[in-house]
Write a protein that holds these residues in place. Structure first.
Motif, PDB file in Angstrom:
ATOM      1  N   ASP A  72       0.832  -1.213   0.000  1.00  0.00           N
ATOM      2  CA  ASP A  72       0.000   0.000   0.000  1.00  0.00           C
ATOM      3  C   ASP A  72       0.862   1.256   0.000  1.00  0.00           C
ATOM      4  N   ASP A  73       1.945   1.208   0.772  1.00  0.00           N
ATOM      5  CA  ASP A  73       2.826   2.374   0.831  1.00  0.00           C
ATOM      6  C   ASP A  73       3.508   2.621  -0.513  1.00  0.00           C
ATOM      7  N   ALA A  78       3.664   5.953  -5.461  1.00  0.00           N
ATOM      8  CA  ALA A  78       3.554   6.016  -6.922  1.00  0.00           C
ATOM      9  C   ALA A  78       2.510   7.036  -7.336  1.00  0.00           C
ATOM     10  N   ARG A  79       1.385   7.059  -6.629  1.00  0.00           N
ATOM     11  CA  ARG A  79       0.340   8.039  -6.952  1.00  0.00           C
ATOM     12  C   ARG A  79       0.825   9.466  -6.685  1.00  0.00           C
ATOM     13  N   GLU A  80       1.556   9.645  -5.580  1.00  0.00           N
ATOM     14  CA  GLU A  80       2.080  10.978  -5.265  1.00  0.00           C
ATOM     15  C   GLU A  80       3.085  11.430  -6.329  1.00  0.00           C
ATOM     16  N   GLN A  86       2.292  15.586 -12.938  1.00  0.00           N
ATOM     17  CA  GLN A  86       1.222  16.302 -13.632  1.00  0.00           C
ATOM     18  C   GLN A  86       1.371  17.813 -13.476  1.00  0.00           C
ATOM     19  N   HIS A  87       2.086  18.225 -12.426  1.00  0.00           N
ATOM     20  CA  HIS A  87       2.282  19.648 -12.174  1.00  0.00           C
ATOM     21  C   HIS A  87       3.712  20.084 -12.498  1.00  0.00           C
ATOM     22  N   GLU A 112      12.139  15.072  -3.220  1.00  0.00           N
ATOM     23  CA  GLU A 112      11.482  14.638  -1.987  1.00  0.00           C
ATOM     24  C   GLU A 112      11.081  13.169  -2.008  1.00  0.00           C
ATOM     25  N   PHE A 113      11.114  12.531  -3.174  1.00  0.00           N
ATOM     26  CA  PHE A 113      10.710  11.129  -3.261  1.00  0.00           C
ATOM     27  C   PHE A 113      11.880  10.163  -3.052  1.00  0.00           C
TER      28      PHE A 113
END
Length: 593
Positions: A72-73, A78-80, A86-87, A112-113
């Motif tokens: 889940d993490d 991945a979504r973040e 996208q920005h 930050e990732f």
């Protein structure tokens, strides 16, 4: 990390266990005290905390890393990351990526990732290392696959986080753990096909080399389940995958034979399939060398050279094995034959110098260089066909050698075939001497040195510079720059010192070659200065004054002065060139004092 110094996890734990068994309690206390003394003040608390006994380590580790949340993490991160991408346009417009970050490799908004990704890789590693159950392997397999896919996510500009950005994460070990997890979670009947597919996918995720089966063995202290039956199935499966020598499939098959059958298996493979898998010979030699069977290596290498086609480039690598063991066994004749076979397969300049070095005397050197001239001409006239897949075999063992005209020029000069060198260089151009394709500059420099009557260590400054340039450009393309230490140039210097010392030119040849050198020098000056190639004015000036230095050394001061006066008089308004001439003449005069 230097991969040559890296110890596999399996070897590491085996060594740890061996030392724990070998040392007494008092010896272990001494080791711990020494480690404590080396601990910096800031690390003392952590050191003491690690001295506490741990019970149920696997269970405790599993609880600490919260394995049930791992997938889940990963999905959340991945979504973040996708949302941040996208920005990306808005971020770049605000911060001006290229100006805001001095480092072109900056991750920008993706910095930050990095730390969360490192932590997720650490947790996945723990899932594999600490949970020895089928569920642990299944979790590690799924987690690694999602992490690798996450590393492939890029924005519209091709930017993202790659494995090389993750400091502290060993990508090779992560791949090995993932493939080991694939192996352990597949039923035995499907393992060859599944492992094959996933091993081929790895470079798509990490842009690195394909892994080997031994990586799976060495990544864990646990024995590889069903190792022997799998190796048999793996070999049978790989034989159904038709692939050329040097491909990953070929490498995996040869490795499997080594792991399953050892040196005898490699010997059988080489003798049975060496024509289509010539690298099997190299594997066989390597195994014999590791066993210290040097005489067997010599015989096997000779056998391989007899069996393989004469124009096969990999013969050079086979001959290298032969030469190494021949030198070790003091087999002079075998060494000489091996050097020729290596040169014949890949007639490069370093291999030609190997011929020079291995010759017993001057007469043999001359004969070898004359033979080299003939072979290089034949090679250039009918070069070996290039393999269809030029990316195959990153080591280049099976790629034909590319050789320029400078190799032929060196061969002619070292053979003492001055007329052949003259004829070859006369067809060259006055410009482009700094290209390895050009050989005229090398031959002109060699003739000027020869005509000066001086040894390489006693050349006047401008002539020394022309000689240095001639050799440098014949070895290294101009765009690569000049390295102070270069083994090939150093070897050339020794060879030419011997060649020039023994050379003797007739009066007729001396006059003919000198006239030609002066004529070429004038053509080059006209081409450079007349066409205003300002970046090469120094080269034109140095060449002119080098010719004057040679005339001086030959006792013709009048001709030297006339040459300089004529060149300066032709370009009176080219101030930059006149300045370079002043510099070259100053160096000449300083050397005469």
């Amino acid at each position: 990390m230097n991969h040559t110094d890296k110890i596999s996890l399996k070897a590491f734990w085996e060594a740890v266990e061996q030392r724990l068994v070998a040392y007494s309690a008092d010896e272990l206390r001494t080791i711990l005290r020494a480690m404590a003394q080396e601990t910096p003040p800031s690390g003392r608390g952590a050191f003491l905390a690690r001295l506490e006994p741990v019970e149920g380590a696997a269970v405790g580790a599993s609880q600490v890393i919260q394995q049930e949340d791992l997938l889940d993490d990963i999905d959340d991160l991945a979504r973040e990351l996708e949302e941040a991408m996208q920005h990306a346009d808005a971020w770049e417009d605000h911060y001006e990526w290229g100006e805001y970050y001095d480092d072109e490799d900056s991750l920008g908004p993706y910095e930050e990732f990095v730390e969360p990704l490192v932590q997720l890789f650490d947790r996945t590693e723990a899932a594999f290392d600490y949970d020895n159950t089928a569920s642990g392997s299944a979790l590690a397999r799924t987690a690694y696959q999602r992490l690798f896919e996450l590393l492939r996510i890029e924005d519209d500009y091709g930017r993202g986080v790659s494995a090389s950005d993750l400091t502290g994460v060993d990508a090779d070990e992560a791949v090995a753990r993932y493939l080991r997890a694939v192996y352990e979670t597949e039923p035995p009947a499907r393992r060859p096909q599944a492992l094959f597919e996933h091993m081929q996918q790895v470079p798509l995720w990490l842009f690195g080399p394909h892994p080997m089966l031994d990586n799976l063995v060495q990544i864990s202290p646990r024995p590889l389940p069903d190792r022997e039956p799998f190796l048999a199935d793996w070999i049978a499966f790989l034989r159904t995958q038709r692939a050329p020598s040097g491909s990953d499939v070929d490498a995996w098959l040869r490795e499997a034979v080594r792991l399953a059958q050892g040196t005898p298996g490699l010997e059988a493979l080489a003798r049975a399939e060496g024509q289509t898998r010539p690298r099997a010979y190299l594997d066989w030699f390597t195994a014999l060398e590791e066993e210290g069977k040097h005489q067997e290596v010599l015989a096997a290498a000779q056998e391989a050279l007899q069996a393989l086609p004469a124009r096969l480039p990999i013969r050079a690598a086979i001959a290298d094995h032969l030469c190494a063991v021949a030198a070790r066994l003091d087999e002079a004749e075998a060494l000489r034959l091996g050097r020729w076979e290596a040169f014949a397969a890949k007639p490069t300049l370093p291999r030609m110098l190997d011929l020079w070095d291995v010759a017993a005397d001057t007469a043999e050197r001359t004969a070898l260089m004359q033979r080299a001239v003939e072979h290089v001409r034949e090679y250039q006239a009918d070069p070996p066909a290039r393999p269809d897949d030029m990316m195959r075999g990153a080591d280049g063992l099976e790629r034909p050698a590319w050789i320029g005209q400078s190799v032929l020029a060196h061969a002619c000069l070292l053979a003492g075939d001055w007329d052949a060198a003259h004829h070859l260089a006369a067809e060259g151009k006055a410009l482009g001497w700094s290209s390895r394709e050009s050989h005229q500059g090398l031959v002109v420099a060699a003739f000027l040195v020869l005509l000066s009557g001086k040894g390489l260590e006693a050349l006047p400054s401008n002539l020394a510079q022309i000689w240095q340039w001639g050799v440098q450009y014949s070895v290294t393309p101009w765009s690569w720059g000049y390295e102070e230490q270069d083994p090939v140039r150093e070897r050339l210097a020794r060879a030419y010192a011997e060649q020039f010392a023994a050379a003797a030119l007739s009066t007729d040849r001396q006059e003919r070659f000198l006239s030609w050198c002066l004529d070429v020098a004038q053509q080059r000056v006209d081409a450079i200065v007349g066409n205003q190639h300002r970046g090469s004015y120094d080269k034109a000036a140095v060449l002119t004054v080098a010719c004057a230095e040679v005339l001086r050394l030959r006792g013709n001061q009048t001709a030297a002065d006339a040459l300089v006066s004529d060149v300066r008089g032709r370009f009176p308004r080219h101030r930059a060139f006149q300045g370079e001439m002043d510099n070259a003449l100053w160096r000449m005069e300083r050397g005469q004092r």
